[in-house]
Motif scaffolding. Sequence first.
Motif, PDB file in Angstrom:
ATOM      1  N   ILE A   5       0.673  -1.173   0.049  1.00 13.69           N
ATOM      2  CA  ILE A   5       0.058  -0.002  -0.157  1.00 13.69           C
ATOM      3  C   ILE A   5       0.797   1.371  -0.015  1.00 13.69           C
ATOM      4  CG2 ILE A   5      -1.739   1.280   1.062  1.00 13.69           C
ATOM      5  CD1 ILE A   5      -2.336  -1.288   2.538  1.00 13.69           C
ATOM      6  N   ALA A   6       0.315   2.284  -0.814  1.00 10.35           N
ATOM      7  CA  ALA A   6       1.466   3.436  -0.821  1.00 10.35           C
ATOM      8  C   ALA A   6       0.477   4.607  -0.916  1.00 10.35           C
ATOM      9  CB  ALA A   6       2.362   3.498  -1.880  1.00 10.35           C
ATOM     10  N   HIS A   7       0.688   5.503  -0.085  1.00 16.04           N
ATOM     11  CA  HIS A   7      -0.204   7.128  -0.205  1.00 16.04           C
ATOM     12  C   HIS A   7       0.188   7.795  -1.618  1.00 16.04           C
ATOM     13  CE1 HIS A   7      -0.899   7.896   4.348  1.00 16.04           C
ATOM     14  NE2 HIS A   7      -1.640   6.936   3.794  1.00 16.04           N
ATOM     15  N   ASP A   8      -0.320   8.536  -2.039  1.00 15.06           N
ATOM     16  CA  ASP A   8      -0.307   8.957  -3.595  1.00 15.06           C
ATOM     17  C   ASP A   8       1.175   9.591  -3.511  1.00 15.06           C
ATOM     18  OD1 ASP A   8      -2.619   8.212  -4.245  1.00 15.06           O
ATOM     19  OD2 ASP A   8      -3.500  10.448  -3.914  1.00 15.06           O
ATOM     20  N   THR A   9       1.805  10.281  -2.525  1.00 17.93           N
ATOM     21  CA  THR A   9       3.211  10.959  -2.795  1.00 17.93           C
ATOM     22  C   THR A   9       4.155   9.820  -2.363  1.00 17.93           C
ATOM     23  OG1 THR A   9       2.974  11.318  -0.358  1.00 17.93           O
ATOM     24  CG2 THR A   9       2.348  13.194  -1.777  1.00 17.93           C
ATOM     25  N   LYS A  10       3.898   8.588  -2.134  1.00 16.80           N
ATOM     26  CA  LYS A  10       5.072   7.581  -2.024  1.00 16.80           C
ATOM     27  C   LYS A  10       5.198   6.490  -3.035  1.00 16.80           C
ATOM     28  CE  LYS A  10       6.574   9.454   1.838  1.00 16.80           C
ATOM     29  NZ  LYS A  10       8.003   9.698   2.076  1.00 16.80           N
ATOM     30  N   THR A  35      -4.280   1.159  -7.636  1.00 15.40           N
ATOM     31  CA  THR A  35      -3.416   1.900  -8.333  1.00 15.40           C
ATOM     32  C   THR A  35      -1.839   1.628  -7.978  1.00 15.40           C
ATOM     33  OG1 THR A  35      -4.855   3.703  -8.256  1.00 15.40           O
ATOM     34  CG2 THR A  35      -2.604   4.401  -8.913  1.00 15.40           C
ATOM     35  N   THR A  36      -1.635   1.345  -6.793  1.00 11.46           N
ATOM     36  CA  THR A  36      -0.267   0.850  -6.416  1.00 11.46           C
ATOM     37  C   THR A  36       0.098  -0.496  -7.083  1.00 11.46           C
ATOM     38  OG1 THR A  36      -0.251   1.887  -4.188  1.00 11.46           O
ATOM     39  CG2 THR A  36       1.264   0.329  -4.448  1.00 11.46           C
ATOM     40  N   GLY A  37      -0.905  -1.374  -7.049  1.00 14.50           N
ATOM     41  CA  GLY A  37      -0.476  -2.836  -7.590  1.00 14.50           C
ATOM     42  C   GLY A  37      -0.023  -2.759  -9.189  1.00 14.50           C
ATOM     43  N   GLY A  54      -7.423   2.725  -3.043  1.00 11.57           N
ATOM     44  CA  GLY A  54      -7.665   3.171  -1.603  1.00 11.57           C
ATOM     45  C   GLY A  54      -8.953   3.755  -1.569  1.00 11.57           C
ATOM     46  N   VAL A  55      -9.288   4.675  -2.203  1.00  9.69           N
ATOM     47  CA  VAL A  55     -10.597   5.641  -2.377  1.00  9.69           C
ATOM     48  C   VAL A  55     -11.802   4.677  -2.102  1.00  9.69           C
ATOM     49  CG1 VAL A  55     -12.083   6.929  -3.672  1.00  9.69           C
ATOM     50  CG2 VAL A  55      -9.457   7.441  -3.476  1.00  9.69           C
ATOM     51  N   GLN A  56     -11.658   3.556  -2.931  1.00 16.35           N
ATOM     52  CA  GLN A  56     -12.898   2.791  -3.033  1.00 16.35           C
ATOM     53  C   GLN A  56     -12.835   1.448  -2.124  1.00 16.35           C
ATOM     54  OE1 GLN A  56     -12.337   1.515  -7.173  1.00 16.35           O
ATOM     55  NE2 GLN A  56     -13.556   3.114  -8.163  1.00 16.35           N
TER      56      GLN A  56
END
Length: 189
Positions: A5-10, A35-37, A54-56
Amino acid sequence: NIALIAHDTKKELMVQFCIAYCGILSRNNLCATGTTGKLVSEATGLKIQRYMSGVQGGAQQIAARISCNEIDLLLFFRDPISAKPHEPNEANLLRLCDVHNIPVATNIATAEALVHALDRGDLDWRNIVNPVAPERRKTQRVRLKSNICHIKAATEESSTAKAMHSEDGTVERPHSGGDYDASNSLRLN
């Protein structure tokens, strides 16, 4: 099973990390938020089970697997300074990892330490604490046999380096078995 898992900036940092450790990661089952995957899979070619973004609710899907003790390692690159409200709730994920004794990395330094530990077999203790699904047993047996071979080799090297002193002043060096060979001892006078 490793969750990513990664936040958008990471996300870019996660991609670079997975490129660097592709060899180790490829020997494990990977899952990630959407998205990360997608980004990691496209950059590395790794097979990744992708959940929703993550949003969903993708982080909640991974949290559900953690609560069922189906995740062995969580790599969660988070941005503690500028995290956005829609990004995964780290408090819940971290709590679940604590409850189920799942190693977790929230930054690249810890992630490197855990991935190296995984490669050495240092995280195999989870197999004792958590019984394994039949399809994962074969992979784990291979890794366990490899670790045992490394331990045996290190032990043999250590015992070979030590000489055994006998009462008559000779030094016996360990030999491979069979009958005693007089050339295998030295006189200390």
